[in-house]
Design a protein around this motif. Structure first.
Motif, PDB file in Angstrom:
ATOM      1  N   THR A   1       0.840  -1.202   0.000  1.00  0.00           N
ATOM      2  CA  THR A   1       0.000   0.000   0.000  1.00  0.00           C
ATOM      3  C   THR A   1       0.875   1.253   0.000  1.00  0.00           C
ATOM      4  O   THR A   1       1.717   1.418   0.883  1.00  0.00           O
ATOM      5  N   PRO A   2       0.698   2.166  -0.968  1.00  0.00           N
ATOM      6  CA  PRO A   2       1.494   3.389  -0.980  1.00  0.00           C
ATOM      7  C   PRO A   2       1.032   4.347   0.122  1.00  0.00           C
ATOM      8  O   PRO A   2      -0.157   4.656   0.225  1.00  0.00           O
ATOM      9  N   VAL A   3       1.969   4.796   0.939  1.00  0.00           N
ATOM     10  CA  VAL A   3       1.668   5.715   2.039  1.00  0.00           C
ATOM     11  C   VAL A   3       2.631   6.894   1.946  1.00  0.00           C
ATOM     12  O   VAL A   3       3.842   6.738   2.146  1.00  0.00           O
ATOM     13  N   PHE A   4       2.108   8.062   1.627  1.00  0.00           N
ATOM     14  CA  PHE A   4       2.911   9.281   1.567  1.00  0.00           C
ATOM     15  C   PHE A   4       2.870   9.959   2.937  1.00  0.00           C
ATOM     16  O   PHE A   4       1.783  10.215   3.474  1.00  0.00           O
ATOM     17  N   VAL A   5       4.032  10.253   3.478  1.00  0.00           N
ATOM     18  CA  VAL A   5       4.135  10.876   4.794  1.00  0.00           C
ATOM     19  C   VAL A   5       4.748  12.259   4.628  1.00  0.00           C
ATOM     20  O   VAL A   5       5.856  12.402   4.106  1.00  0.00           O
ATOM     21  N   ILE A   6       4.015  13.284   5.054  1.00  0.00           N
ATOM     22  CA  ILE A   6       4.508  14.658   4.996  1.00  0.00           C
ATOM     23  C   ILE A   6       5.164  14.961   6.341  1.00  0.00           C
ATOM     24  O   ILE A   6       4.501  15.005   7.374  1.00  0.00           O
ATOM     25  N   ASP A   7       6.469  15.169   6.290  1.00  0.00           N
ATOM     26  CA  ASP A   7       7.273  15.301   7.503  1.00  0.00           C
ATOM     27  C   ASP A   7       7.514  16.777   7.805  1.00  0.00           C
ATOM     28  O   ASP A   7       8.216  17.466   7.065  1.00  0.00           O
ATOM     29  N   ASP A   8       6.933  17.262   8.892  1.00  0.00           N
ATOM     30  CA  ASP A   8       7.164  18.663   9.304  1.00  0.00           C
ATOM     31  C   ASP A   8       8.096  18.725  10.511  1.00  0.00           C
ATOM     32  O   ASP A   8       8.195  19.750  11.169  1.00  0.00           O
ATOM     33  N   GLY A   9       8.749  17.606  10.814  1.00  0.00           N
ATOM     34  CA  GLY A   9       9.702  17.596  11.922  1.00  0.00           C
ATOM     35  C   GLY A   9       9.157  17.050  13.214  1.00  0.00           C
ATOM     36  O   GLY A   9       9.871  17.038  14.224  1.00  0.00           O
ATOM     37  N   ASP A  10       7.935  16.575  13.228  1.00  0.00           N
ATOM     38  CA  ASP A  10       7.363  16.015  14.459  1.00  0.00           C
ATOM     39  C   ASP A  10       7.994  14.648  14.718  1.00  0.00           C
ATOM     40  O   ASP A  10       7.853  13.726  13.905  1.00  0.00           O
ATOM     41  N   PRO A  11       8.685  14.476  15.848  1.00  0.00           N
ATOM     42  CA  PRO A  11       9.379  13.196  16.094  1.00  0.00           C
ATOM     43  C   PRO A  11       8.434  12.012  16.233  1.00  0.00           C
ATOM     44  O   PRO A  11       8.855  10.859  16.054  1.00  0.00           O
ATOM     45  N   ARG A  12       7.167  12.258  16.523  1.00  0.00           N
ATOM     46  CA  ARG A  12       6.220  11.154  16.683  1.00  0.00           C
ATOM     47  C   ARG A  12       5.954  10.434  15.365  1.00  0.00           C
ATOM     48  O   ARG A  12       5.421   9.311  15.357  1.00  0.00           O
ATOM     49  N   LEU A  13       6.307  11.059  14.243  1.00  0.00           N
ATOM     50  CA  LEU A  13       6.109  10.409  12.955  1.00  0.00           C
ATOM     51  C   LEU A  13       6.900   9.106  12.832  1.00  0.00           C
ATOM     52  O   LEU A  13       6.521   8.217  12.066  1.00  0.00           O
ATOM     53  N   GLU A  14       7.995   9.013  13.577  1.00  0.00           N
ATOM     54  CA  GLU A  14       8.796   7.787  13.482  1.00  0.00           C
ATOM     55  C   GLU A  14       7.984   6.560  13.884  1.00  0.00           C
ATOM     56  O   GLU A  14       8.073   5.504  13.247  1.00  0.00           O
ATOM     57  N   VAL A  15       7.196   6.683  14.931  1.00  0.00           N
ATOM     58  CA  VAL A  15       6.360   5.564  15.367  1.00  0.00           C
ATOM     59  C   VAL A  15       5.281   5.278  14.334  1.00  0.00           C
ATOM     60  O   VAL A  15       4.978   4.121  14.017  1.00  0.00           O
TER      61      VAL A  15
END
Length: 602
Positions: A515-529
């Motif tokens: 499944t393609p999942v695009f993640v927009i990273d604004d620097g929030d460290p919680r995105l890693e999880v």
């Protein structure tokens, strides 16, 4: 949405109406037509479901150059199917009168029944046909077409911009109510149109019909009936220079060129507005009350404009600590409004019906309304307390790209200027925001350069994917929403955006192997999880916005600290991906199915 053009002059009226109609194709449509009067008093009537260009042959074969009055229309179907029979212009029982109409006639069924009982013959399924039969009844001997049109629209309920042609006299008449219509004198003839862009190259200025004004163009020239009883024409508006700009480039489609144009658009906006930020001159020049006298900010929009509003709200909220909310215009009628609320109403065309209707329902004792639009003479601009032009220039692709960038930057400039007049913002932080703003054109250009090959490759990899997920947190969420919207509009594949923290509360069920999942990273460290949750279930993550260093040969992701309005440049690769995938799927990226540029029905 639907487009209207009309011309009256000494020769080639049908050809001039067709050329103007071509300049309205960007709005999106599914049928088109032209009706005209020849100099000998005979008429021609051509309609098609194959595009404006297909009108040329039939018009030339039927004596287009000999026509002295003509009306044209591009239709986006609401009532009645997409057929040549339902296309405008629509004629009366005798074939003498023709009308074109934008808008919705809400009581058409009742009027149709009455007209049928009176002996009129209907040939279409569209609500607009009642207008031409009402006009037929009202055009009695000795009465002008304008007066007859004024009588014909009295029983109508809804919204309309109407232009009528009398093929016997060669007169044109137009009127408007809740839908745009403009008049312009080109020197060698007179135009009516639903958008100044249709006739911008041919004129220097134009006049706007206000609600219930009626104009008549005949052998005696212009006659103007104002709703207040005056016969004096409205004041002139100059043609904005941005209306004459055209996107050119290496791509065969307009959308590709408009994506590439975004760094230049950003530079235009910043060069025009940034000098008035630090001293508050931009804010004060709008005539708005001091921001210290405003307690809340509400942004009002639809689709891409709503996403732009959410980014703008970030500047007021994250930087200025002001309470903000974003409202879908079609649902705003259910809102309870706080006093001292600044409403920022955003519409590319300035004619979006849902926006205009939402403004009608605002409390009279509320706060000011600022219109942010690409059309400073639009209905929205005229109804707001203040207006600012987003300076994007004409956008031909129906799915917004450069207008989104222009809206965000224009709104951010206004927000920063307003905040500069208050004590809400730390000076060092404010200076950082200004640096981020002025760096935006370079950031957009870098995104174009960096991501182009990657997005071409990903479009190939994901061409068989049935659906896509877009994730973000904080300032990145709005760009995830815009990326998902672009993909839906252009590829016709499902695409959903979600706050990344909501994955585990339901949307994670959509993720499967590949499944393609695009993640927009604004620097929030919680995105890693969040990314780990997707990866553990086989999802293919495309991460946009992070900074990456290599330490000992291993990638090290560093937080990306962006401005209060979020990582604007991340929308560029999302636009490019949507376009590349759509082209690979053989979609028309300039004219996506079922969509229109200027949505003048609600």
């Amino acid at each position: 949405m639907c487009g209207i053009t009309a011309y009256r002059g000494p020769t080639a009226a049908a050809g001039r109406a067709r050329v103007a109609l071509e300049r309205l194709e960007y709005r999106g449509y599914d049928s088109a037509g032209i009706a005209a009067r020849r100099a000998d008093g005979t008429s021609l009537h051509v309609r098609t479901v194959d595009g404006v260009a297909s009108l040329s042959g039939p018009l030339e074969a039927r004596g287009m150059d000999a026509t002295t009055a003509a009306i044209g229309h591009t239709r986006w179907a609401t009532h009645g199917g997409v057929t040549e029979q339902n296309a405008h212009p629509i004629e009366d029982c005798s074939g003498r009168l023709f009308v074109v109409h934008n808008g919705i006639i809400e009581n058409a069924d009742v009027l149709r029944a009455d007209l049928l009982a009176a002996g009129h013959r209907f040939a279409t399924e569209v609500d607009s046909e009642v207008i031409v039969h009402l006009l037929e009844q009202a055009l009695r001997p000795g009465r002008g077409l304008g007066d007859a049109l004024a009588e014909a629209v009295r029983p109508l309920e809804g919204s309309w911009a109407i232009v009528a042609l009398d093929t016997r006299s060669g007169a044109l008449a137009g009127t408007a109510h809740g839908s745009p219509l403009i008049y312009a004198d080109a020197g060698d003839g007179m135009y009516l149109a639903s958008d100044v862009g249709a006739v911008a190259p041919m004129i220097d200025d134009f006049r706007v019909l206000e609600d219930d004004d009626v104009v008549q163009l005949d052998g005696d020239g212009l006659r103007w009936h104002r709703a207040d009883g005056s016969s004096r024409p409205r004041g002139r508006w100059p043609v904005p220079q941005t209306a004459l700009l055209a996107s050119t480039g290496r791509h065969r489609d307009h959308m590709g060129n408009e994506i590439d144009e975004q760094p230049a658009v950003a530079r235009r906006v910043i060069d025009a507005l940034a000098p008035g930020i630090s001293d508050g001159r931009l804010w004060r020049g709008l005539g708005l009350p001091p921001l210290d006298g405003i307690d809340h900010v509400a942004v009002l929009g639809c689709g891409t404009s709503l996403n732009a509003g959410r980014a703008i709200a970030g500047a007021f909220g994250r930087l200025g600590a002001m309470p903000t909310r974003s409202l879908i215009a079609s649902e705003a009628g259910h809102e309870v409004w706080e006093p001292r609320t600044l409403v920022i109403a955003i519409s590319q065309s300035g004619e979006t019906a849902d926006i205009l209707r939402a403004l009608e329902r605002l409390p009279r004792d509320g706060g000011p309304v600022l219109a942010l639009t690409n059309n400073a003479s639009s209905s929205l601009a005229r109804r707001a307390d203040a207006v600012i032009d987003c300076l994007a220039g004409p956008e031909i692709g129906v799915a917004a790209t450069k207008t989104f960038i222009a809206q965000v930057l224009t709104g951010v400039c206004v927000a920063l200027s307003g905040l500069s007049t208050t004590g809400r913002v730390d000076p060092n932080l404010f200076a950082s925001e200004l640096r981020a703003l002025t760096a935006t054109p370079d950031a957009l250009a870098a995104a174009l350069e960096t991501w182009r090959p990657t997005m071409t490759a990903l479009a190939s990899d994901f061409s068989r994917a049935s659906g896509f997920l877009f994730l973000g947190r904080g300032g990145g969420l709005v760009y995830a929403a815009e990326g998902a919207l672009k993909l839906k509009e252009l590829s016709y594949r499902w695409a959903e955006h979600q706050p990344a923290g909501e994955l585990k509360h339901g949307p994670l069920a959509l993720v499967d192997a590949g499944t393609p999942v695009f993640v927009i990273d604004d620097g929030d460290p919680r995105l890693e999880v969040d990314i780990a949750e997707v990866t553990a279930r086989g999802g293919r993550v495309v991460r946009i916005g992070e900074r990456v260093l290599r330490v000992g040969g291993l990638p090290l992701h560093l937080p990306r600290r962006g401005p209060s309005w979020g990582p604007l440049e991340t929308v560029v690769p999302l636009q490019m991906f949507a376009r590349e995938l759509a082209l690979r799927l053989h979609r028309d990226v300039d004219k996506p199915r079922n969509l229109a540029k200027s949505v003048t029905v609600s």
